[in-house]
Design an enzyme around this catalytic site. Structure first.
Site, PDB file in Angstrom:
ATOM      1  NE  ARG A 105       2.262  -4.290   6.079  1.00 17.25           N
ATOM      2  CZ  ARG A 105       2.810  -4.209   5.053  1.00 17.25           C
ATOM      3  NH1 ARG A 105       2.022  -5.018   4.092  1.00 17.25           N
ATOM      4  NH2 ARG A 105       3.906  -3.749   4.500  1.00 17.25           N
ATOM      5  CB  THR A 155       5.569 -12.617   7.689  1.00 16.50           C
ATOM      6  OG1 THR A 155       4.663 -12.064   8.633  1.00 16.50           O
ATOM      7  CG2 THR A 155       6.439 -13.526   8.428  1.00 16.50           C
ATOM      8  CG  ASP A 194      -4.320   7.900  10.474  1.00 11.78           C
ATOM      9  OD1 ASP A 194      -4.966   7.699  11.651  1.00 11.78           O
ATOM     10  OD2 ASP A 194      -3.532   7.048  10.243  1.00 11.78           O
ATOM     11  CG  ASP A 248      -2.549  10.196  12.809  1.00 10.36           C
ATOM     12  OD1 ASP A 248      -1.823   9.619  13.746  1.00 10.36           O
ATOM     13  OD2 ASP A 248      -1.965  10.199  11.742  1.00 10.36           O
TER      14      ASP A 248
HETATM   15  N1  URA Z   1      -7.169   3.624   8.055  1.00  2.00           N
HETATM   16  C1  URA Z   1      -7.794   4.961   8.455  1.00  2.00           C
HETATM   17  O1  URA Z   1      -7.493   5.458   9.590  1.00  2.00           O
HETATM   18  N2  URA Z   1      -7.806   5.728   7.261  1.00  2.00           N
HETATM   19  C2  URA Z   1      -8.025   5.249   5.884  1.00  2.00           C
HETATM   20  O2  URA Z   1      -8.224   5.681   5.115  1.00  2.00           O
HETATM   21  C3  URA Z   1      -7.473   3.744   5.747  1.00  2.00           C
HETATM   22  C4  URA Z   1      -7.042   2.990   7.089  1.00  2.00           C
END
Ligand code: URA
Length: 216
Positions: A112, A116, A207, A210
């Protein structure tokens, strides 16, 4: 050039239904799953997405000999490309690599823009996409911003068709892709409930990047 993208008007959405898919998805969702099991579960789950996404690949007939007689078999054209949206998309590469003959790979990094708030790419390395079957690997469809951006990028190169492969899709992200890209096919292992206030998918799996790479 007239191609597939100009004909299809309503996004096709396929949610995979299979008990083994549910098993691997449960491993991914469980916060106590260790890294090794998380990675192998993502890899195994990718096969289900790829099998569904490749149902309509073009084949031609070839003649072969079995040990007993002549028979006909099929040849799959070498015209498929998988594109990983970095970095979580790397977790789905096994299925495409192992199942689709002679597939080429591309990579798109989307972030991102802080000023903007619009998505922009920080990395792009793509093979020839003209008239190719393109499979975009973006495991977590949350707001849909990065997938929509990746699809826009791919469309500039005139592919034959586009399939987006996701592990989990939030309704918000699905709506965005439907609106922006009704001409693609979206294949997902699960449609979840919603996004939370931090744009994480609920119930989700946390995530994906991760958990795949052991970062926090
Ligand atoms: N990206 C991720 O890794 N997990 C989410 O819940 C949303 C976006």
């Amino acid at each position: 050039m007239i191609n597939y993208l100009m004909y299809s008007k309503i996004m096709e959405l396929i949610e995979i239904s299979h008990p083994l898919k549910d098993h691997y998805l449960t491993n991914l969702r469980d916060k106590n799953t260790d890294f090794d099991t998380f990675r192998t579960s993502a890899s195994k789950l990718s096969y289900f997405l790829v099998v569904e996404a490749t149902k309509h690949l073009t084949t031609s007939e070839i003649e072969i000999n079995t040990p007993l007689t002549k028979t006909t078999g099929v040849h799959i054209e070498n015209n498929s490309v998988a594109i990983s949206v970095l970095r979580a998309g790397l977790g789905l590469m096994d299925g495409v690599q192992q199942l689709i003959p002679n597939i080429s790979f591309g990579y798109i990094g989307v972030q991102r823009n802080e000023e903007t708030a619009e998505p922009e790419n920080y990395y792009e390395k793509l093979p020839d996409l003209v008239n190719k079957n393109v499979f975009i690997l973006e495991p977590m469809l949350a707001t849909g911003g990065s997938l929509s951006f990746a699809i826009e990028t791919v469309k500039k190169y005139n592919p034959k068709n586009i399939h987006a492969l996701t592990v989990i899709s939030a309704p918000e992200g699905i709506e965005k892709i439907k609106e922006n890209h009704p001409d693609i096919t979206l294949i997902t292992a699960s449609i979840d409930e919603k996004l939370d206030e931090n744009w994480y998918i609920v119930p989700g799996l946390g995530d994906m990047g991760d958990r795949l790479f052991g970062t926090t």
